[in-house]
Write a protein that holds these residues in place. Structure first.
Motif, mmCIF file in Angstrom:
data_model
loop_
_atom_site.group_PDB
_atom_site.id
_atom_site.type_symbol
_atom_site.label_atom_id
_atom_site.label_comp_id
_atom_site.label_asym_id
_atom_site.label_seq_id
_atom_site.Cartn_x
_atom_site.Cartn_y
_atom_site.Cartn_z
ATOM 1 N N PHE A 136 0.833 -1.207 0.000
ATOM 2 C CA PHE A 136 0.000 0.000 0.000
ATOM 3 C C PHE A 136 0.864 1.253 0.000
ATOM 4 C CE2 PHE A 136 -2.419 3.428 1.842
ATOM 5 C CZ PHE A 136 -3.660 3.311 1.236
ATOM 6 N N SER A 137 1.958 1.249 0.731
ATOM 7 C CA SER A 137 2.818 2.422 0.791
ATOM 8 C C SER A 137 3.457 2.722 -0.568
ATOM 9 C CB SER A 137 3.911 2.217 1.842
ATOM 10 O OG SER A 137 4.690 1.069 1.533
ATOM 11 N N ARG A 138 3.679 1.692 -1.381
ATOM 12 C CA ARG A 138 4.211 1.910 -2.732
ATOM 13 C C ARG A 138 3.093 2.325 -3.690
ATOM 14 N NH1 ARG A 138 9.203 -0.612 -3.709
ATOM 15 N NH2 ARG A 138 10.434 -0.488 -1.782
ATOM 16 N N ARG A 139 1.915 1.765 -3.503
ATOM 17 C CA ARG A 139 0.799 2.110 -4.395
ATOM 18 C C ARG A 139 0.294 3.526 -4.146
ATOM 19 N NH1 ARG A 139 -1.283 -2.737 -2.260
ATOM 20 N NH2 ARG A 139 -3.094 -1.609 -1.424
ATOM 21 N N ASN A 140 0.367 3.940 -2.884
ATOM 22 C CA ASN A 140 -0.175 5.258 -2.512
ATOM 23 C C ASN A 140 0.818 5.934 -1.565
ATOM 24 O OD1 ASN A 140 -3.144 4.848 -3.593
ATOM 25 N ND2 ASN A 140 -2.686 3.048 -2.347
ATOM 26 N N SER A 141 1.847 6.474 -2.111
ATOM 27 C CA SER A 141 2.927 7.025 -1.295
ATOM 28 C C SER A 141 2.535 8.320 -0.588
ATOM 29 C CB SER A 141 4.159 7.283 -2.174
ATOM 30 O OG SER A 141 3.838 8.178 -3.239
ATOM 31 N N GLU A 142 1.475 8.983 -1.043
ATOM 32 C CA GLU A 142 1.110 10.278 -0.467
ATOM 33 C C GLU A 142 0.228 10.150 0.781
ATOM 34 O OE1 GLU A 142 -2.040 9.160 -3.448
ATOM 35 O OE2 GLU A 142 0.171 9.113 -3.305
ATOM 36 N N VAL A 143 -0.272 8.946 1.099
ATOM 37 C CA VAL A 143 -1.133 8.747 2.273
ATOM 38 C C VAL A 143 -0.615 7.560 3.073
ATOM 39 C CG1 VAL A 143 -3.192 9.760 1.214
ATOM 40 C CG2 VAL A 143 -2.730 7.320 0.926
ATOM 41 N N ASN A 144 -1.088 7.458 4.335
ATOM 42 C CA ASN A 144 -0.613 6.397 5.230
ATOM 43 C C ASN A 144 -1.449 5.125 5.158
ATOM 44 O OD1 ASN A 144 1.576 7.842 6.343
ATOM 45 N ND2 ASN A 144 0.181 8.930 7.741
ATOM 46 N N ASN A 145 -2.765 5.277 4.935
ATOM 47 C CA ASN A 145 -3.613 4.093 4.908
ATOM 48 C C ASN A 145 -4.853 4.348 4.047
ATOM 49 O OD1 ASN A 145 -5.343 5.658 6.494
ATOM 50 N ND2 ASN A 145 -4.694 4.695 8.403
ATOM 51 N N ARG A 146 -5.698 3.362 4.023
ATOM 52 C CA ARG A 146 -6.888 3.416 3.172
ATOM 53 C C ARG A 146 -7.843 4.550 3.577
ATOM 54 N NH1 ARG A 146 -10.155 0.678 -0.582
ATOM 55 N NH2 ARG A 146 -11.892 2.146 -0.836
ATOM 56 N N TYR A 147 -7.947 4.835 4.840
ATOM 57 C CA TYR A 147 -8.850 5.899 5.293
ATOM 58 C C TYR A 147 -8.416 7.249 4.723
ATOM 59 C CZ TYR A 147 -11.530 8.905 8.407
ATOM 60 O OH TYR A 147 -12.382 9.865 8.908
ATOM 61 N N GLU A 148 -7.134 7.548 4.784
ATOM 62 C CA GLU A 148 -6.633 8.799 4.211
ATOM 63 C C GLU A 148 -6.805 8.818 2.694
ATOM 64 O OE1 GLU A 148 -2.665 9.593 5.462
ATOM 65 O OE2 GLU A 148 -3.136 9.523 7.602
ATOM 66 N N LEU A 149 -6.691 7.672 2.079
ATOM 67 C CA LEU A 149 -6.930 7.606 0.634
ATOM 68 C C LEU A 149 -8.380 7.951 0.311
ATOM 69 C CD1 LEU A 149 -5.995 6.835 -2.243
ATOM 70 C CD2 LEU A 149 -6.598 4.466 -1.702
ATOM 71 N N ASP A 150 -9.315 7.450 1.115
ATOM 72 C CA ASP A 150 -10.722 7.784 0.908
ATOM 73 C C ASP A 150 -10.975 9.272 1.097
ATOM 74 O OD1 ASP A 150 -11.439 5.214 0.302
ATOM 75 O OD2 ASP A 150 -11.995 4.681 2.363
ATOM 76 N N GLN A 151 -10.313 9.871 2.114
ATOM 77 C CA GLN A 151 -10.478 11.304 2.334
ATOM 78 C C GLN A 151 -9.964 12.099 1.144
ATOM 79 O OE1 GLN A 151 -12.113 12.520 5.103
ATOM 80 N NE2 GLN A 151 -12.471 10.332 5.364
ATOM 81 N N THR A 152 -8.850 11.676 0.577
ATOM 82 C CA THR A 152 -8.305 12.356 -0.604
ATOM 83 C C THR A 152 -9.259 12.241 -1.780
ATOM 84 O OG1 THR A 152 -6.063 11.843 0.145
ATOM 85 C CG2 THR A 152 -6.321 12.499 -2.155
ATOM 86 N N ARG A 153 -9.823 11.056 -1.960
ATOM 87 C CA ARG A 153 -10.785 10.863 -3.046
ATOM 88 C C ARG A 153 -12.020 11.723 -2.838
ATOM 89 N NH1 ARG A 153 -10.771 4.239 -3.500
ATOM 90 N NH2 ARG A 153 -8.821 4.015 -4.692
ATOM 91 N N ASN A 154 -12.510 11.788 -1.606
ATOM 92 C CA ASN A 154 -13.697 12.595 -1.337
ATOM 93 C C ASN A 154 -13.434 14.073 -1.589
ATOM 94 O OD1 ASN A 154 -15.137 10.317 -0.566
ATOM 95 N ND2 ASN A 154 -14.596 10.534 1.596
ATOM 96 N N THR A 155 -12.208 14.529 -1.253
ATOM 97 C CA THR A 155 -11.858 15.929 -1.514
ATOM 98 C C THR A 155 -11.856 16.217 -2.997
ATOM 99 O OG1 THR A 155 -10.511 15.946 0.500
ATOM 100 C CG2 THR A 155 -10.120 17.700 -1.114
#
Length: 352
Positions: A230-249
């Protein structure tokens, strides 16, 4: 010679198409987000509705519920999820594993259940760090105490371990093809028990559960794809929850842009409607005097015309009646004269 050239051309085109297909596969693999295909809130929901861990495993793999959409081994079939358990004192660690191949398993999540000294039960559903990033955790709050708790702290309780493995599955199970992510999300939205609460936290309650799990972890998929964490797939966030927040933004910004554009278009429409309404209001004001003046002229003409006709009608009888009376006098005089002539003639005849 022409035949050889044609064969060489066909071989070259087939080789080029194979290279392009390989490139497409590589690109798709890089853009694929694993954590989109197993919602931990759905896992927590069916855990609270299960009678025991065997029933929980059945719900996880029920083709009618379709709680999972994971296909880690890329065989175009959703992976079977087996359940195993580790128990020490008042702590239960339930491990959910994806069956990839013979003796190959990848942990996708754990459920940590612990009863404290006040007999209060704490439960956390923890996503695997490779799949979901660091400390991706949900704490469900059930509206009713789950039946599965009834047997957890009995002295006769034995840890559960699934008896199913690669190509050996229960009779109720059959593999289905993975769905697009948007369809999977829609299915999960309808499957969640809405009476429960699913609270996100980023800390582990039980240090004992962490120690117990560290010796039981299986990571076959991680070992096969070490650079796809996950850290390689999404280096700008720490976990799935932060990824969802980024998507919602991002979605919020997109919706705001759409709202702003609609507001601009609506304001332009309103302005055009106002101009059109003003034109409609001003046009009758200009035309109204013309219509009233024409109506006045027309009414005057109508009112004057009857007056003239009436005077003519009144005068004409006055002129015609004397003529009739005079003619009647003349006729009477002529009749009298004729009668006089007749009488004189009669008198003369008598004398003679």
């Amino acid at each position: 010679m022409k035949t050889q050239l044609l064969i060489l051309t066909l071989l070259a085109s087939a080789f080029a198409s194979q290279i392009q297909a390989q490139d497409r596969t590589t690109i798709n693999a890089k853009n694929f987000e694993i954590s989109d295909n197993l919602d931990l809130r759905a896992v927590a929901s069916i855990f609270g509705d299960s009678k025991n861990l065997q029933d929980f495993e059945r719900k996880l793999n029920d083709p009618k519920l379709q709680i999972s959409n994971l296909d880690l081994n890329n065989d175009d079939q959703v992976d079977y999820l087996r359940v195993i358990e580790s128990v020490e004192s008042r702590t239960h660690v339930i491990i959910i594993q994806s069956v990839l191949d013979r003796d190959l398993y990848q942990d996708v999540a754990t459920i940590e259940v612990e009863k404290d000294r006040y007999n209060k039960v704490h439960i956390q559903v923890v996503g695997d760090v490779y799949m979901y990033g660091q400390n991706y955790i949900y704490e469900p709050v059930y509206y009713n105490t789950p039946l599965i708790y009834a047997s957890f702290w009995l002295s006769s309780y034995r840890p559960y371990c699934s008896s199913w493995y690669w190509n050996y599955y229960p009779s109720y199970y059959y593999a289905w093809n993975p769905f697009p992510v948007f369809r999977y999300r829609y299915n999960i939205y309808n499957s969640l028990n809405s009476y429960n609460q699913y609270n996100y936290v980023n800390y582990r309650r039980s240090s004992h559960a962490v120690t117990m799990y560290s010796s039981r972890r299986s990571n076959a998929y991680e070992r096969q794809h070490p650079d796809y964490s996950f850290s390689r797939r999404n280096s700008e966030v720490n976990n799935r929850y932060e990824l969802d927040q980024t998507r919602n933004t991002r979605n919020l910004g997109y919706s705001q842009n759409r709202n702003n554009s609609s507001r601009v278009s609506n304001s332009s429409k309103a302005d055009s409607q106002r101009i059109y309404a003003q034109n409609r209001l001003e046009t009758p004001r200009v035309n109204a005097p013309q219509r009233t003046e024409s109506q006045r002229d027309y009414s005057q003409n109508r009112s004057e015309t009857p007056k003239v006709n009436a005077s003519q009608r009144k005068e004409s009888p006055r002129v015609s009646t004397p003529q009739k009376s005079e003619s009647r006098v003349d006729n009477s005089q002529s009749r009298n004269s004729n009668s006089g002539n007749k009488s004189t003639s009669k008198n003369n005849n008598k004398r003679s």
